[in-house]
Design a protein around this motif. Structure first.
Motif, PDB file in Angstrom:
ATOM      1  N   MET A   1     -64.928  19.263 -76.336  1.00  0.00           N
ATOM      2  CA  MET A   1     -64.327  19.156 -77.679  1.00  0.00           C
ATOM      3  C   MET A   1     -63.602  17.828 -78.011  1.00  0.00           C
ATOM      4  O   MET A   1     -63.188  16.906 -77.143  1.00  0.00           O
ATOM      5  N   MET A   2     -63.714  17.346 -79.349  1.00  0.00           N
ATOM      6  CA  MET A   2     -63.227  16.019 -79.834  1.00  0.00           C
ATOM      7  C   MET A   2     -61.549  16.104 -79.811  1.00  0.00           C
ATOM      8  O   MET A   2     -61.014  17.189 -79.942  1.00  0.00           O
ATOM      9  N   SER A   3     -61.025  14.983 -79.565  1.00  0.00           N
ATOM     10  CA  SER A   3     -59.560  14.944 -79.553  1.00  0.00           C
ATOM     11  C   SER A   3     -59.169  15.198 -81.141  1.00  0.00           C
ATOM     12  O   SER A   3     -59.640  14.612 -82.041  1.00  0.00           O
ATOM     13  N   LYS A   4     -58.275  15.964 -81.105  1.00  0.00           N
ATOM     14  CA  LYS A   4     -57.613  15.698 -82.333  1.00  0.00           C
ATOM     15  C   LYS A   4     -56.192  15.303 -82.449  1.00  0.00           C
ATOM     16  O   LYS A   4     -55.047  15.373 -83.307  1.00  0.00           O
ATOM     17  N   GLU A   5     -55.970  14.596 -81.394  1.00  0.00           N
ATOM     18  CA  GLU A   5     -54.721  13.643 -81.181  1.00  0.00           C
ATOM     19  C   GLU A   5     -54.760  12.492 -82.185  1.00  0.00           C
ATOM     20  O   GLU A   5     -55.567  11.986 -82.536  1.00  0.00           O
ATOM     21  N   ASP A  83     -64.305  17.460 -85.366  1.00  0.00           N
ATOM     22  CA  ASP A  83     -65.571  18.055 -85.943  1.00  0.00           C
ATOM     23  C   ASP A  83     -66.575  16.919 -86.037  1.00  0.00           C
ATOM     24  O   ASP A  83     -67.302  16.772 -87.154  1.00  0.00           O
ATOM     25  N   GLU A  84     -66.806  15.947 -84.956  1.00  0.00           N
ATOM     26  CA  GLU A  84     -67.755  14.903 -84.886  1.00  0.00           C
ATOM     27  C   GLU A  84     -67.534  14.036 -86.183  1.00  0.00           C
ATOM     28  O   GLU A  84     -68.347  13.540 -86.732  1.00  0.00           O
ATOM     29  N   GLU A  85     -66.436  13.877 -86.553  1.00  0.00           N
ATOM     30  CA  GLU A  85     -65.943  12.795 -87.669  1.00  0.00           C
ATOM     31  C   GLU A  85     -64.658  11.808 -87.009  1.00  0.00           C
ATOM     32  O   GLU A  85     -63.941  12.307 -86.527  1.00  0.00           O
ATOM     33  N   LEU A  86     -64.612  10.604 -87.838  1.00  0.00           N
ATOM     34  CA  LEU A  86     -63.504   9.989 -87.681  1.00  0.00           C
ATOM     35  C   LEU A  86     -62.689  10.145 -88.996  1.00  0.00           C
ATOM     36  O   LEU A  86     -63.031   9.782 -90.282  1.00  0.00           O
ATOM     37  N   ARG A  87     -61.486  10.917 -88.682  1.00  0.00           N
ATOM     38  CA  ARG A  87     -60.806  11.104 -90.095  1.00  0.00           C
ATOM     39  C   ARG A  87     -59.498  10.307 -90.052  1.00  0.00           C
ATOM     40  O   ARG A  87     -58.821  10.006 -89.142  1.00  0.00           O
ATOM     41  N   ILE A  88     -59.336   9.831 -91.128  1.00  0.00           N
ATOM     42  CA  ILE A  88     -58.427   8.768 -91.601  1.00  0.00           C
ATOM     43  C   ILE A  88     -57.463   9.328 -92.913  1.00  0.00           C
ATOM     44  O   ILE A  88     -57.901   9.545 -93.775  1.00  0.00           O
ATOM     45  N   PRO A 101     -68.345  11.076 -90.777  1.00  0.00           N
ATOM     46  CA  PRO A 101     -69.300  11.476 -89.692  1.00  0.00           C
ATOM     47  C   PRO A 101     -69.758  10.293 -88.669  1.00  0.00           C
ATOM     48  O   PRO A 101     -70.192   9.141 -89.243  1.00  0.00           O
ATOM     49  N   PHE A 102     -69.525  10.632 -87.364  1.00  0.00           N
ATOM     50  CA  PHE A 102     -70.008   9.500 -86.372  1.00  0.00           C
ATOM     51  C   PHE A 102     -71.263   9.194 -86.552  1.00  0.00           C
ATOM     52  O   PHE A 102     -71.783   7.968 -86.327  1.00  0.00           O
ATOM     53  N   GLU A 103     -72.173  10.120 -86.919  1.00  0.00           N
ATOM     54  CA  GLU A 103     -73.535   9.970 -87.034  1.00  0.00           C
ATOM     55  C   GLU A 103     -73.777   8.876 -87.835  1.00  0.00           C
ATOM     56  O   GLU A 103     -75.107   8.448 -87.878  1.00  0.00           O
ATOM     57  N   GLU A 152     -65.845   4.100 -80.090  1.00  0.00           N
ATOM     58  CA  GLU A 152     -67.081   3.721 -79.730  1.00  0.00           C
ATOM     59  C   GLU A 152     -68.072   4.779 -79.028  1.00  0.00           C
ATOM     60  O   GLU A 152     -68.998   5.268 -78.905  1.00  0.00           O
ATOM     61  N   GLN A 153     -67.121   5.327 -77.886  1.00  0.00           N
ATOM     62  CA  GLN A 153     -67.648   6.473 -77.051  1.00  0.00           C
ATOM     63  C   GLN A 153     -68.015   7.669 -77.739  1.00  0.00           C
ATOM     64  O   GLN A 153     -68.958   8.634 -77.502  1.00  0.00           O
ATOM     65  N   GLU A 154     -66.942   8.095 -78.619  1.00  0.00           N
ATOM     66  CA  GLU A 154     -67.161   9.393 -79.545  1.00  0.00           C
ATOM     67  C   GLU A 154     -68.201   9.196 -80.488  1.00  0.00           C
ATOM     68  O   GLU A 154     -69.227  10.055 -80.638  1.00  0.00           O
ATOM     69  N   MET A 155     -68.638   7.913 -80.972  1.00  0.00           N
ATOM     70  CA  MET A 155     -69.764   7.893 -81.825  1.00  0.00           C
ATOM     71  C   MET A 155     -70.992   7.834 -80.942  1.00  0.00           C
ATOM     72  O   MET A 155     -71.936   8.539 -81.253  1.00  0.00           O
ATOM     73  N   LYS A 156     -70.962   7.150 -79.726  1.00  0.00           N
ATOM     74  CA  LYS A 156     -72.162   7.440 -78.900  1.00  0.00           C
ATOM     75  C   LYS A 156     -72.557   8.876 -78.631  1.00  0.00           C
ATOM     76  O   LYS A 156     -73.632   9.359 -78.385  1.00  0.00           O
ATOM     77  N   LYS A 157     -71.507   9.700 -78.178  1.00  0.00           N
ATOM     78  CA  LYS A 157     -71.520  10.972 -77.770  1.00  0.00           C
ATOM     79  C   LYS A 157     -72.343  11.877 -79.006  1.00  0.00           C
ATOM     80  O   LYS A 157     -73.140  12.465 -78.755  1.00  0.00           O
ATOM     81  N   THR A 158     -71.764  11.712 -80.264  1.00  0.00           N
ATOM     82  CA  THR A 158     -72.209  12.244 -81.190  1.00  0.00           C
ATOM     83  C   THR A 158     -73.677  11.957 -81.484  1.00  0.00           C
ATOM     84  O   THR A 158     -74.391  12.984 -81.599  1.00  0.00           O
ATOM     85  N   LYS A 159     -73.964  10.706 -81.534  1.00  0.00           N
ATOM     86  CA  LYS A 159     -75.382  10.406 -81.805  1.00  0.00           C
ATOM     87  C   LYS A 159     -76.380  10.897 -80.957  1.00  0.00           C
ATOM     88  O   LYS A 159     -77.470  11.207 -80.940  1.00  0.00           O
ATOM     89  N   LEU A 160     -75.731  10.809 -79.530  1.00  0.00           N
ATOM     90  CA  LEU A 160     -76.659  11.382 -78.325  1.00  0.00           C
ATOM     91  C   LEU A 160     -76.814  12.972 -78.596  1.00  0.00           C
ATOM     92  O   LEU A 160     -78.009  13.349 -78.119  1.00  0.00           O
ATOM     93  N   ARG A 161     -75.750  13.429 -78.775  1.00  0.00           N
ATOM     94  CA  ARG A 161     -75.738  14.982 -79.054  1.00  0.00           C
ATOM     95  C   ARG A 161     -76.649  15.338 -80.235  1.00  0.00           C
ATOM     96  O   ARG A 161     -77.631  16.294 -80.078  1.00  0.00           O
ATOM     97  N   MET A 162     -76.809  14.847 -81.282  1.00  0.00           N
ATOM     98  CA  MET A 162     -77.487  14.844 -82.486  1.00  0.00           C
ATOM     99  C   MET A 162     -79.229  14.666 -82.007  1.00  0.00           C
ATOM    100  O   MET A 162     -80.020  15.475 -82.335  1.00  0.00           O
TER     101      MET A 162
END
Length: 506
Positions: A1-5, A83-88, A101-103, A152-162
């Motif tokens: 699960m992605m962090s919602k922190e 949800d595989e996004e960077l939210r600001i 979206p990280f992708e 960067e790690q979350e971005m790589k995880k998402t792209k690898l998953r996709m």
């Protein structure tokens, strides 16, 4: 699960935002305070006392407002992963939200200014494929290295998953739980030596910019320096002091050159090019460290630039033409190798772009085009020389020396010009003052056009201009004054129905 922190920027972001906003008003403020029409006094009996109080009250209010705005912006700026996004979320008066979206993230560019380095922080600029005009999708102006690496790690995880979901080769659960799947090897392609850095700084063309800047700064003190009185006292000396004037100009040029050398050295210190998978990383800077990321698929073309001084010693500069933002204030051209021996630079390019051919034999400009190259500069230069000679006679007659220099430049440009085409590649060599070798692939060309003046048509000459995507405005290269029949073959090569290779010696 992605962090919602929820994550906040570092408090130093308040200071960075404050000074960034203050910088935009400081020059107008100085002009107001030191302008000819402004008088101030802190003596209560002075007629300017009230105006002085009002002025400084306005200045205090503006600075206080900027500081409060920076604090509020920092408090309201938060980001998190979901949800595989960077939210600001951000906004001074109106709260805004941006979901990335990280992708879609193409690159993360890092910058470490003086404040960042004091607190071991970094500024991260997030770029996507939709970036244009040099504006990144989002900027995290002050976060820790750990926070930057987490993005960067979350971005790589998402792209690898996709990627793995599309192939359905690996179980999705294993992707998230195995950190080793994200490990990649980053290799150093080139690192500038201190010697090359000093040569780069010494031969930099930035002296013109520094000279103009020093001249502009000096001109701001005309209210304080009594030029007229000084001129009057020295007028008789100046008549016989041409040598001293020349010495003064040379000293000013020397100071400009030294400042240019220092700036270039500081900006390019530690210049390193690295490659990881399908991305290039360029790091540089002494006081302010920067790292920009260039996806290989964004690279539209390569330029090898040789200015006359560096060409004399076999050095060149390698520049990348990149689609979208470069992470450097929207520069459409990214310097990949600021200074390198040309042969070494070609070896590096062969490793990075193995499909390109870097030693194609060139078609050279025909001999009948020599006169067009020789006289192309005289058309606009001759009237200028005539006016300068007339207005500043007799000293202006020295400008006539520019005419034979223009003719020699035209001959030099004619000898340098050339092009080559292969199955999927176009190479163009041309010269302004610097010699430029432009290399791009057929699929990167956005448009190609042919032009022909009346006089060129009489000699069966033509000019072809090619356009590629680069930055927000595009870039182009031109094959000037070549044989018309040969350039028509370039058009045939570019047509979609053309699949065969064209011999460069044809």
């Amino acid at each position: 699960m992605m962090s919602k922190e929820v994550n906040h920027l570092h408090p130093i972001a308040v200071i960075i935002s404050f000074f960034a906003s203050l910088k935009s008003i400081i020059i107008p403020g100085i002009i107001i305070l030191l302008g000819r029409g402004f008088h101030y006094s802190l003596h209560p009996d002075s007629q300017y006392f009230i105006n002085t109080l009002i002025t400084f009250a306005v200045i205090f209010f503006v600075i206080f407002f900027i500081l409060m705005a920076a604090i509020i912006k920092w408090k309201r700026f938060v980001y998190w992963f979901e949800d595989e996004e960077l939210r600001i979320e951000y906004g001074l008066f109106v709260k805004k939200k941006r979901y990335i979206p990280f992708e879609r993230i193409q690159s993360l560019n890092y910058k470490e200014g003086i404040y960042h380095r004091l607190f071991k922080l970094v500024k991260v600029s997030i770029e996507t494929a939709a970036d244009s005009g040099g504006k990144s999708e989002a900027d995290l102006i002050a976060i820790t290295r750990a926070q930057a690496e987490a993005i960067e790690q979350e971005m790589k995880k998402t792209k690898l998953r996709m990627s793995q979901q599309s192939t359905q080769d690996i179980d999705q659960k294993a992707i998230v739980s195995e950190p080793t799947e994200l490990e990649t090897n980053r290799s150093i392609i080139h690192r500038m030596s201190t010697k090359d850095l000093l040569v780069l700084a010494t031969t930099s063309s930035g002296i013109g910019v520094v000279f103009s800047g020093l001249a502009a700064i000096t001109s701001q003190f005309d209210d304080w320096i009594p030029y007229e009185r000084i001129y009057g006292e020295l007028q008789s000396f100046i008549r016989f002091g041409v040598f001293m004037i020349v010495i003064a100009v040379l000293i000013f040029l020397l100071v400009s050159w030294v400042v240019s050398v220092v700036i270039t050295f500081v900006n390019h210190y530690g210049f390193t090019v690295e490659k990881e998978e399908d991305k290039l990383f360029i790091s540089k800077g002494l006081l302010e460290k920067k790292r920009i990321t260039i996806p290989m698929k964004r690279i539209q073309g390569i330029r090898i630039v040789e200015n006359p001084l560096r060409q004399l010693f076999g050095y060149a500069t390698v520049v990348i033409e990149s689609a979208g933002s470069s992470g450097e204030k929207g520069e459409q051209k990214i310097v990949m190798l600021p200074l390198v021996k040309k042969q070494q630079g070609v070896v590096i390019l062969e490793k990075l772009f193995p499909k390109e051919q870097w030693h194609l034999p060139l078609h050279h400009a025909p001999k009948r085009a020599l006169l067009r190259y020789m006289f192309r500069h005289l058309y606009w230069l001759t009237p200028i020389v005539a006016v300068v000679s007339y207005i500043t006679f007799p000293y202006g007659l020295w400008s006539i020396l520019l005419l034979p220099l223009a003719l020699l430049l035209g001959i030099w440009q004619h000898r340098s010009a050339g092009y080559a085409i292969s199955n999927q590649q176009l190479t163009i060599v041309y010269r302004g003052v610097s010699k430029i070798t432009f290399v791009t692939s057929k699929k990167r060309l956005q448009a190609i056009s042919l032009s022909q003046s009346y006089f060129a048509k009489r000699r069966d000459l033509a000019t072809v201009t090619v356009h590629i995507m680069s930055g927000s405005s595009g870039s182009m290269a031109t094959i000037k004054h070549f044989d018309q029949v040969a350039l028509e073959k370039v058009f045939e090569w570019y047509r979609p129905k053309s699949h065969g290779a064209i011999d460069a010696k044809e």
